[in-house]
Scaffold this motif. Structure first.
Motif, PDB file in Angstrom:
ATOM      1  N   LEU A  17      -6.098   7.442   6.721  1.00  0.00           N
ATOM      2  CA  LEU A  17      -5.452   7.633   5.430  1.00  0.00           C
ATOM      3  C   LEU A  17      -5.168   6.302   4.748  1.00  0.00           C
ATOM      4  N   GLY A  18      -5.405   6.255   3.432  1.00  0.00           N
ATOM      5  CA  GLY A  18      -5.023   5.109   2.626  1.00  0.00           C
ATOM      6  C   GLY A  18      -3.833   5.452   1.747  1.00  0.00           C
ATOM      7  N   ALA A  19      -3.160   4.429   1.225  1.00  0.00           N
ATOM      8  CA  ALA A  19      -1.991   4.667   0.376  1.00  0.00           C
ATOM      9  C   ALA A  19      -1.920   3.631  -0.728  1.00  0.00           C
ATOM     10  N   ILE A  20      -1.661   4.100  -1.930  1.00  0.00           N
ATOM     11  CA  ILE A  20      -1.331   3.225  -3.058  1.00  0.00           C
ATOM     12  C   ILE A  20       0.158   3.372  -3.319  1.00  0.00           C
ATOM     13  N   TRP A  21       0.877   2.272  -3.202  1.00  0.00           N
ATOM     14  CA  TRP A  21       2.340   2.239  -3.328  1.00  0.00           C
ATOM     15  C   TRP A  21       2.684   1.587  -4.653  1.00  0.00           C
ATOM     16  N   TYR A  22       2.952   2.400  -5.654  1.00  0.00           N
ATOM     17  CA  TYR A  22       3.183   1.937  -7.027  1.00  0.00           C
ATOM     18  C   TYR A  22       4.687   1.777  -7.191  1.00  0.00           C
ATOM     19  N   ASP A  23       5.181   0.541  -7.103  1.00  0.00           N
ATOM     20  CA  ASP A  23       6.618   0.368  -6.883  1.00  0.00           C
ATOM     21  C   ASP A  23       7.019  -1.070  -7.190  1.00  0.00           C
ATOM     22  N   THR A  83      -6.643  -3.394 -15.512  1.00  0.00           N
ATOM     23  CA  THR A  83      -8.000  -2.936 -15.214  1.00  0.00           C
ATOM     24  C   THR A  83      -8.563  -3.640 -13.992  1.00  0.00           C
ATOM     25  N   ALA A  84      -8.470  -4.969 -13.955  1.00  0.00           N
ATOM     26  CA  ALA A  84      -8.995  -5.731 -12.823  1.00  0.00           C
ATOM     27  C   ALA A  84      -8.242  -5.410 -11.537  1.00  0.00           C
ATOM     28  N   VAL A  85      -6.919  -5.264 -11.640  1.00  0.00           N
ATOM     29  CA  VAL A  85      -6.119  -4.946 -10.459  1.00  0.00           C
ATOM     30  C   VAL A  85      -6.518  -3.596  -9.878  1.00  0.00           C
ATOM     31  N   MET A  86      -6.646  -2.583 -10.720  1.00  0.00           N
ATOM     32  CA  MET A  86      -7.000  -1.253 -10.228  1.00  0.00           C
ATOM     33  C   MET A  86      -8.433  -1.219  -9.700  1.00  0.00           C
ATOM     34  N   GLU A  87      -9.343  -1.923 -10.350  1.00  0.00           N
ATOM     35  CA  GLU A  87     -10.714  -1.981  -9.836  1.00  0.00           C
ATOM     36  C   GLU A  87     -10.741  -2.582  -8.443  1.00  0.00           C
ATOM     37  N   GLU A  88      -9.976  -3.653  -8.244  1.00  0.00           N
ATOM     38  CA  GLU A  88      -9.945  -4.289  -6.925  1.00  0.00           C
ATOM     39  C   GLU A  88      -9.252  -3.401  -5.895  1.00  0.00           C
ATOM     40  N   VAL A 146      -2.160  -0.449  -0.322  1.00  0.00           N
ATOM     41  CA  VAL A 146      -2.184  -1.331  -1.490  1.00  0.00           C
ATOM     42  C   VAL A 146      -0.875  -1.118  -2.254  1.00  0.00           C
ATOM     43  N   ILE A 147      -0.088  -2.176  -2.386  1.00  0.00           N
ATOM     44  CA  ILE A 147       1.152  -2.137  -3.173  1.00  0.00           C
ATOM     45  C   ILE A 147       0.854  -2.694  -4.552  1.00  0.00           C
ATOM     46  N   ILE A 148       1.278  -1.964  -5.587  1.00  0.00           N
ATOM     47  CA  ILE A 148       1.011  -2.379  -6.965  1.00  0.00           C
ATOM     48  C   ILE A 148       2.325  -2.449  -7.750  1.00  0.00           C
ATOM     49  N   GLY A 149       2.580  -3.590  -8.366  1.00  0.00           N
ATOM     50  CA  GLY A 149       3.745  -3.748  -9.230  1.00  0.00           C
ATOM     51  C   GLY A 149       4.951  -4.393  -8.586  1.00  0.00           C
ATOM     52  N   ALA A 150       4.804  -4.926  -7.376  1.00  0.00           N
ATOM     53  CA  ALA A 150       5.947  -5.497  -6.660  1.00  0.00           C
ATOM     54  C   ALA A 150       6.542  -6.677  -7.417  1.00  0.00           C
ATOM     55  N   ARG A 151       7.874  -6.700  -7.470  1.00  0.00           N
ATOM     56  CA  ARG A 151       8.566  -7.828  -8.086  1.00  0.00           C
ATOM     57  C   ARG A 151       9.961  -8.026  -7.505  1.00  0.00           C
ATOM     58  N   SER A 152      10.306  -7.254  -6.476  1.00  0.00           N
ATOM     59  CA  SER A 152      11.585  -7.424  -5.780  1.00  0.00           C
ATOM     60  C   SER A 152      11.328  -7.197  -4.294  1.00  0.00           C
ATOM     61  N   VAL A 192      -1.164  -6.694  -1.579  1.00  0.00           N
ATOM     62  CA  VAL A 192      -0.112  -6.559  -2.585  1.00  0.00           C
ATOM     63  C   VAL A 192      -0.572  -7.176  -3.895  1.00  0.00           C
ATOM     64  N   PHE A 193      -0.420  -6.399  -4.968  1.00  0.00           N
ATOM     65  CA  PHE A 193      -0.597  -6.927  -6.320  1.00  0.00           C
ATOM     66  C   PHE A 193       0.789  -6.976  -6.955  1.00  0.00           C
TER      67      PHE A 193
END
Length: 301
Positions: free
Chosen positions: A117-123, A205-210, A171-177, A193-194
């Motif tokens: 299983l993969g996970a996208i953690w939008y947070d 666009t580039a972040v999601m493509e990667e 894949v974590i997307i949007g981390a800032r804390s 982590v992005f």
């Protein structure tokens, strides 16, 4: 995702953190019209109702450093069983929170059916704390750590003894804390982590493509989207318990959801941390439902 039937599962749990009110999140999202929105796209939607959560006033007490541990375990066990049943029946589980501790149960239930299983953690947060590293003891900051096998055994082994998620499949997307202990774990485990720096510098666009290419290279057999509404900037989602300025924009978030829908990778999803008490005219729930529309293929034309 095709014409798969969607099962909505509400989890009115607010015991994984300090601020009350997020238990009303599932109701707020339903009030914002999630069922009608998804049916208008063409899906068959079955609302499975809410997982039972004991009232805070009736909660058990234990000697754990983790706040409300027994109640979080009870709710997540029930959620894991329900998610597993939904997947077994061939339906798409769409889980409505509730605080982010519910991801422990969601991922535990999914792990019955996926071997990679993969996970996208939008947070805004990494949610990789343990009892030793957490500044607060709030379990909503721990679900990702628990799911990779780190933390209290009662949470790690919830529903089954197996590790639910491989660190390299996240894949974590949007981390800032990000707390110091989480930062160290990210480096040790090689978690992708992005942060907002990458989103600002390269664009969504580039972040999601990667991110999509990364998970495809991992040969995942399913991808779970765990979307915390505090991943967006509080300008768009004021009704969250732990807002962090400088977040992802409304339009960037729709783009991210549209790209995930185009990829065909997403096999389950949860939207968490909508707190109507802190919200403005149900604005945050409206945003959540709008993002669900994009994730499930809603088109402007």
């Amino acid at each position: 995702m095709g014409d798969m039937q969607i099962s909505i599962i509400g989890v009115p749990l607010d015991l994984g953190q300090n601020r009350r009110g997020v238990d009303m999140g599932p109701s707020a999202i339903r009030y914002a019209g999630v069922v009608g929105r998804l049916e208008a796209i063409g899906y068959r939607v079955l609302d499975e109702g809410d997982i039972r959560v004991d009232a805070a006033e009736n909660r058990d007490h234990d000697d754990s450093k983790l706040k409300n541990l027994n109640e979080v375990i009870k709710a997540n066990k029930a959620l894991a069983q329900k998610v597993s049943e939904v997947v077994k029946d061939g339906r798409f589980p769409l889980v409505l929170g509730g605080d982010h501790s519910i991801a422990i149960g969601t991922l535990a239930g999914l792990a019955d059916h996926y071997s990679n299983l993969g996970a996208i953690w939008y947070d805004a947060h990494a949610d990789l704390n343990t009892a030793e590293t957490s500044p607060s003891g709030n379990i909503h900051g721990m679900p990702l750590a628990v799911s990779i096998g780190m933390g209290d055994d009662r949470l790690v082994h919830l529903h089954s003894a197996k590790v639910k998620l491989k660190p390299e499949n996240i894949v974590i997307i949007g981390a800032r804390s990000v707390d110091p202990g989480e930062r160290q774990l990210i480096r040790e485990k090689g978690i992708k982590v992005f942060t907002m720096h990458e989103i600002d510098r390269y664009g969504m666009t580039a972040v999601m493509e990667e991110a999509i290419a990364y998970l495809q290279l991992r040969s995942v057999d399913g991808v779970h989207l765990s979307l915390d509404l505090d991943g967006l900037d509080p300008l768009y989602t004021p009704g969250v318990g732990t807002p962090v300025p400088g977040g992802i924009s409304y339009r960037e978030s729709h783009l991210a959801m549209e790209m995930l829908e185009d990829s065909g990778l997403i096999t389950s999803a949860e939207f968490v941390e909508v707190n109507p008490i802190l919200d403005e005219k149900n604005k945050t729930a409206d945003v959540a439902v709008g993002l669900m529309g994009s994730l499930f293929g809603e088109k402007l034309i």
